[in-house]
Each structure stands twice: as structure tokens, then as C-alpha cells.
Design a protein around this motif. Structure first.
Motif, PDB file in Angstrom:
ATOM      1  N   PRO A 279     -39.715 -24.068  -0.675  1.00 47.59           N
ATOM      2  CA  PRO A 279     -39.003 -25.232  -2.117  1.00 47.59           C
ATOM      3  C   PRO A 279     -37.829 -25.769  -1.962  1.00 47.59           C
ATOM      4  O   PRO A 279     -37.896 -27.042  -2.139  1.00 47.59           O
ATOM      5  CB  PRO A 279     -38.280 -23.742  -2.625  1.00 47.59           C
TER       6      PRO A 279
ATOM      7  N   ARG B  51     -30.963 -30.291 -14.180  1.00 48.37           N
ATOM      8  CA  ARG B  51     -31.152 -29.986 -13.586  1.00 48.37           C
ATOM      9  C   ARG B  51     -32.484 -29.877 -12.609  1.00 48.37           C
ATOM     10  O   ARG B  51     -32.120 -30.969 -11.478  1.00 48.37           O
ATOM     11  CB  ARG B  51     -30.764 -28.911 -13.341  1.00 48.37           C
TER      12      ARG B  51
ATOM     13  N   SER C 150     -44.326 -25.026  -6.391  1.00 52.85           N
ATOM     14  CA  SER C 150     -42.837 -25.074  -6.027  1.00 52.85           C
ATOM     15  C   SER C 150     -42.975 -24.115  -4.720  1.00 52.85           C
ATOM     16  O   SER C 150     -41.748 -23.733  -3.737  1.00 52.85           O
ATOM     17  CB  SER C 150     -42.435 -24.791  -6.999  1.00 52.85           C
TER      18      SER C 150
ATOM     19  N   ARG D  28     -45.383 -21.173  -9.566  1.00 50.92           N
ATOM     20  CA  ARG D  28     -44.418 -20.726  -8.531  1.00 50.92           C
ATOM     21  C   ARG D  28     -44.665 -20.957  -7.548  1.00 50.92           C
ATOM     22  O   ARG D  28     -44.262 -20.678  -6.714  1.00 50.92           O
ATOM     23  CB  ARG D  28     -44.000 -19.190  -8.775  1.00 50.92           C
TER      24      ARG D  28
ATOM     25  N   VAL E 250     -38.831 -30.042  -3.695  1.00 53.38           N
ATOM     26  CA  VAL E 250     -38.365 -30.601  -4.073  1.00 53.38           C
ATOM     27  C   VAL E 250     -37.823 -31.943  -3.602  1.00 53.38           C
ATOM     28  O   VAL E 250     -38.382 -33.011  -4.450  1.00 53.38           O
ATOM     29  CB  VAL E 250     -36.905 -30.468  -3.979  1.00 53.38           C
TER      30      VAL E 250
ATOM     31  N   PRO F  21     -38.097 -22.783 -14.223  1.00 54.40           N
ATOM     32  CA  PRO F  21     -38.425 -21.785 -14.195  1.00 54.40           C
ATOM     33  C   PRO F  21     -38.683 -21.172 -15.417  1.00 54.40           C
ATOM     34  O   PRO F  21     -37.727 -21.558 -16.051  1.00 54.40           O
ATOM     35  CB  PRO F  21     -37.679 -21.460 -12.772  1.00 54.40           C
TER      36      PRO F  21
ATOM     37  N   HIS G  38     -39.600 -27.925 -10.087  1.00 53.12           N
ATOM     38  CA  HIS G  38     -39.295 -26.870 -10.540  1.00 53.12           C
ATOM     39  C   HIS G  38     -39.103 -26.484 -11.500  1.00 53.12           C
ATOM     40  O   HIS G  38     -37.249 -26.300 -11.751  1.00 53.12           O
ATOM     41  CB  HIS G  38     -40.045 -25.850  -9.847  1.00 53.12           C
TER      42      HIS G  38
END
Lengths: 237, 303
Positions: free
Chosen positions: A70, A149, A48, A45, A74, A82, A80
Motif C-alpha cells: 500500500p 488526507r 490499494s 482494498r 500511494v 477506506p 484510497h
């Protein structure tokens, strides 16, 4: 290559990461293992951009990504996934996947469809269910969806947080295999966080053992897997 | 029978406007997690802008378009200048409790409402003024009988229908719409997907601002324009949103029509003085029987 140096992340007075240093080599799978509460998820976390570190350095391909959002991280090629099959239950499978490629639609128009097709190719089951709401999927399918995704954002580095959580062994194997194939065929760099150390070390090139926010071992995965004393001390088996 | 038909027609026309007000509230609630009590203050302000333009000899339609555009602009400005800095995590870390943190933007919206009403009073003086309608407010005549339905009612319902269809297409068919739905449902996953949630939030404020400006334009011809004219509309719209479900756009529209009918029937069969009481009764009943609203999801009520 991703390089993390002396990373400290706190939640109020609780120190979740206490000076962590590690790196993820390009086109290899690096796994971070450790017991519950070792700081594994916090590490991902922080990389990212979801959490802000109190100190330390994170560089990605030579550039510092500390204090970036974040959304921007990306765009730099770090995706990431999660913990907990993070998909949006109220949206359809199709929408969940498309969501990851929204930011690329203007610049890489022709590539967006290719990326979507690749995701469906990797997990054909999602294609069958593309009109269904994500909330109606099984746990394994949801994890596949969460990974898809992330993949349609065309990352060079995939941060994968406990993909095995709550899944049947056979499904775990299937998902880990897919990630392994992706890494070996496309050169994707993977940073895999797992509590299931055996599975993770079985597929990874390199292993990092985390305990109470500190790195206690950083070695080739095979070596770490063979070290019975270390396993007994930190993983309890 | 005539009274019944009149009540139905009037309820549909008013309900359409309240649906718009409720939709505006729901959009900001979903997009930013804030009940925006300044919403109809914004609408009042932009209706004054339209009124000034029209009074200076411009056509109604210029005033109409300028009001909608300035409604969107005002909404965005409020988000960027007031709400975004307030939600900035580092600055509000001093307030440790989550409920306090959630209350701050709501209190800020009340502050904005006060500022807008005071400003309107300063700029345009506080006395009431009329606001024109683009269509006749007398009933259609069919075979010598005056019907309870006016050309303005047709205009109102057309405007609202177009707005509802456009917003629903926008949310369902466009990438930006998908980004906004994703942000409303799960901000973290949205961010990790590369969606710039600050922008989608501002866009919620803009669309909500434009929708409530439209509501202001449609409401003021039947009352008068003053800095406080639209206070009641906010209260009704809020009740409509609660009845329908604060996080459901479809519920908001449904709630708007329900409230329109309740108000209309109370007006026609009882007396207009009881309208306020009736709205309160609906709000209370709704909170007791179905606290999350007709179409709302269960864990939504925080404010």
C-alpha cells in the motif's frame, strides 16, 4: 487509466471477488454499485494493496501494481479512502491531513503546503477545527477529513469507499459535489464505491454493477440508471 | 523525618530509571504490539560492551555513548531479523487463531532473552563485575550533614529528564514522530497514507533499545553486572507499564515513579526482602482495580 482483469480475491475459502474485470477511465468518475457483500470494498482494498489477490491483473498507467505494498501504491498516485470515515481519532485534524503528505515532504517540499491549503479550501470547516481531535468531529466532517488526507498525497486516482455511509442526505450531497468538482476541474480519476446507487449513478460517467463478486453490468452511468429491470433484480428498488 | 526524605529522594532516582524501562516497553508495545521480554537482556548486553570498553582504558563517556548506539542497533537488528519475519502474514497463516499469532513474538522475545544471557555468559564469563558511575555515590554534605541525595542521583534524573523531553518533542514535533504515532494507532490508515510502517516499527525498537541501554547504564552502578542483573528491572518496569497503562508513554513514566516510591518506602520502612512481594502486590492490585492502567485505553490488553 486503471485496468482490472479477471481479479480473484479470497478470504480463506470465501471467494469475495470472482473474476472481476473493469476499468476506470482517466479524469472520469466510475462507480461500482451493488448490494452488501457484493465485493465492492474488497475490490478497492485489493487495488490499494491491502488485500492480496489469488489471481488476476491490475495495471495502473500501463504498469502492474499487483504484489506492491500500500505504501508504494500511494506513491504511484493511487489514494484510497477506506470505508467508515477512516481517520485516526486520537490525532488532531491537522495531523490527520499532514499524515497523508509526510512521504512527499522531502521531494516536493514547496508543494506540500499548497496541497494542505487546497484541502482546507475544499472543506473550510476543517480549517476551523484544525486543532481539534478527529474523534470529536461529526460523521460528515470525518469523511471530509479522510478525503483530505487522501488528496494531500496528490493522487491521480482516488478510490472512494462508501462516502455516504451513515451520513445525512444533505452532507452526502455536499461531499459528492466536492468530489465531482475535483474530478471536473483537476482531471482526477475517481473510482467510487457506493451502496447508494442513485446518488452514485447521478454523478458518475460510468457504472459497474457487482453482485456476489461478479460483474453483472458495465455500462454508461445514465444507461444503468435507466434500467429498471436490472435495478429491481440486483438493488431491490 | 530523615528517613522519609531519604525514601523520597531514593524513590525519585530509582523511579526515574524504572520510568525509562517502562517507556522502552511501551514504545515497542505501541509500535509493534509486542511485550518485549528481551528488553533488559539487550540492556545487559550493551552494558557489558560499555564495561569492556571502560575496562580497556577508554573513558566512561565513550562506553556510555557506544552502549546507547549499540542499544539502538541491537533493537533494530532484532526487529528486522526476528520480529519482522515472524509477523509476516503468509508464513504464520498456518496458525489460525489470533491469540496464538499474538503470542509468537512474545515467546520469541523470551527466546532472545535466553540467547543474549547465554551469549553474555560465554563472552564475558558469568561472574559478577562492578560497573562505574560517572559521579559520586556519596550524599552531598550540607552544613556538616550528609544528605540522602548523591551526585549520581542528580546525573540519573538529568539523563532521564533529557530522554523524556527529547522523546516527547520527537513524537509531537517531527514528521517521523507523527508517522510513528499514526502507525501505533491505526496501521491500515498509516499505510494508506504512504507511511512505511516496517520502518517506523524498527525505529520503535531502536528508540526502545537505546532507552533501555541507558536504564542499564544507570542501574548497574548500584548493583553489579552479571547476565541476570537486570531481570528484576524488567519485572519492575513491566509492572510500572501495566500500572500506568501499557499503551501510554506518559502513563509509563508515572508508573515508573510510583514503583520507585513503593520500592523505596518498603526498603526504608520495612525490609528490602519484602520489595519483591510489594511489587507483586502492586501488580495484582492494579490489575484488579484498573486493568487498563492509569492512563491506558480500555481495549488494550491482549497478552
Amino acid at each position: 487509466m486503471l485496468k482490472v482483469e479477471n481479479l480473484v480475491t479470497k478470504f480463506g475459502s470465501v471467494i469475495a471477488l470472482d473474476g472481476v474485470s473493469l476499468s476506470a477511465q482517466a479524469s472520469k468518475i466510475t462507480t461500482v454499485i451493488g448490494a452488501n457483500g457484493a465485493g465492492k470494498s474488497t475490490l478497492l482494498r485489493t487495488i490499494s494493496g491491502l488485500e492480496h489477490p489469488a489471481q488476476g491483473i491490475i495495471t495502473w498507467q500501463g504498469e502492474s501494481i499487483i504484489a506492491k505494498r500500500p505504501e508504494d501504491i500511494v506513491r504511484m498516485g493511487i489514494a484510497h479512502v477506506p470505508e467508515g470515515h477512516a481517520v485516526i481519532s486520537e490525532l488532531s485534524v491537522e495531523e490527520n491531513i499532514a499524515m497523508g503528505s509526510l512521504f512527499r515532504r522531502r521531494k516536493f517540499k514547496s508543494d506540500v503546503q499548497v496541497a494542505l491549503d487546497e484541502a482546507y479550501q475544499l472543506f473550510p470547516r476543517l480549517l476551523e477545527r484544525r486543532k481539534q481531535l478527529a474523534g470529536t468531529l461529526s460523521g460528515g466532517e470525518r469523511q471530509m477529513l479522510a478525503i483530505s488526507r487522501a488528496l494531500v498525497s496528490r493522487p491521480q486516482l482516488l478510490l472512494l469507499d462508501e462516502p455516504s455511509l451513515g451520513l445525512a442526505p444533505l452532507v452526502v450531497e455536499q461531499i459528492i459535489d466536492s468530489v465531482n468538482i475535483l474530478c471536473r476541474t483537476t482531471g482526477l480519476t475517481v473510482l467510487l464505491v457506493e451502496q447508494n446507487a442513485n446518488t452514485a449513478l447521478g454523478v458518475a460517467d460510468h457504472g459497474v454493477l457487482l453482485s456476489l463478486g461478479k460483474v453483472v453490468a458495465d455500462r454508461p452511468a445514465a444507461e444503468l440508471k435507466a434500467d429498471a429491470a436490472l435495478r429491481a433484480a440486483y438493488l431491490g428498488y | 523525618m530523615d528517613t522519609f526524605l531519604s525514601a523520597i529522594f531514593s524513590g525519585t532516582s530509582r523511579g526515574a530509571i524504572f520510568a525509562l524501562v517502562a517507556l522502552g516497553l511501551v514504545l515497542v508495545w505501541r509500535g509493534a504490539g509486542i511485550v518485549n521480554f528481551a528488553q533488559m537482556g539487550q540492556a545487559m548486553f550493551t552494558t557489558y560492551i560499555a564495561s569492556t570498553l571502560i575496562a580497556n582504558g577508554n573513558s566512561y563517556w565513550i562506553g556510555f555513548v557506544v552502549a546507547l548506539v549499540s542499544g539502538a542497533a541491537l533493537g533494530s537488528i532484532l526487529d528486522v531479523l526476528v520480529m519482522r519475519p515472524l509477523s509476516n502474514k503468509k508464513k504464520t497463516e498456518l496458525l489460525s487463531s489470533d491469540s496464538m499469532r499474538a503470542a509468537i513474538p512474545v515467546i520469541a522475545s523470551l527466546g532472545i532473552l535466553g540467547v543474549l544471557q547465554a551469549l553474555a555468559g560465554i563472552i564475558w564469563a558469568a561472574e559478577e563485575r562492578g560497573f562505574p558511575a560517572p559521579a559520586k555515590q556519596e550524599g552531598f554534605t550540607v552544613a556538616g550533614n550528609v544528605m540522602p541525595f548523591t551526585a549520581f542521583d542528580v546525573f540519573v534524573i538529568t539523563c532521564v529528564a533529557i530522554t523524556l523531553i527529547l522523546t516527547s518533542l520527537f513524537f509531537k514535533r517531527t514528521g517521523m514522530g507523527l508517522a510513528m504515532r499514526a502507525t501505533a494507532l491505526n496501521q491500515e490508515v498509516a499505510k494508506l497514507s504512504g507511511i512505511r510502517t516496517n520502518r517506523t516499527r524498527t525505529l520503535s525498537w531502536a528508540i526502545s533499545g537505546a532507552a533501555s541501554s541507558l536504564a542499564g547504564l544507570l542501574l548497574t552502578p548500584s548493583s553489579n553486572l552479571s547476565p541476570n542483573t537486570l531481570d528484576l528491572a524488567l519485572f519492575i518496569g513491566f509492572t510500572a507499564a501495566v500500572v500506568g497503562g501499557l499503551d501510554s508513554p506518559v502513563g509509563a513514566v508515572l508508573g515508573g515513579f510510583i514503583l520507585g516510591m513503593v520500592i523505596s518506602f518498603v526498603t526504608f520502612y520495612d525490609t528490602p526482602e519484602d520489595v519483591f512481594l510489594a511489587i507483586l502486590a502492586v501488580l495484582l492490585l492494579s490489575l484488579i482495580i484498573r486493568p487498563h492502567g492509569i492512563l491506558g485505553s480500555k481495549d488494550v490488553r491482549r497478552v
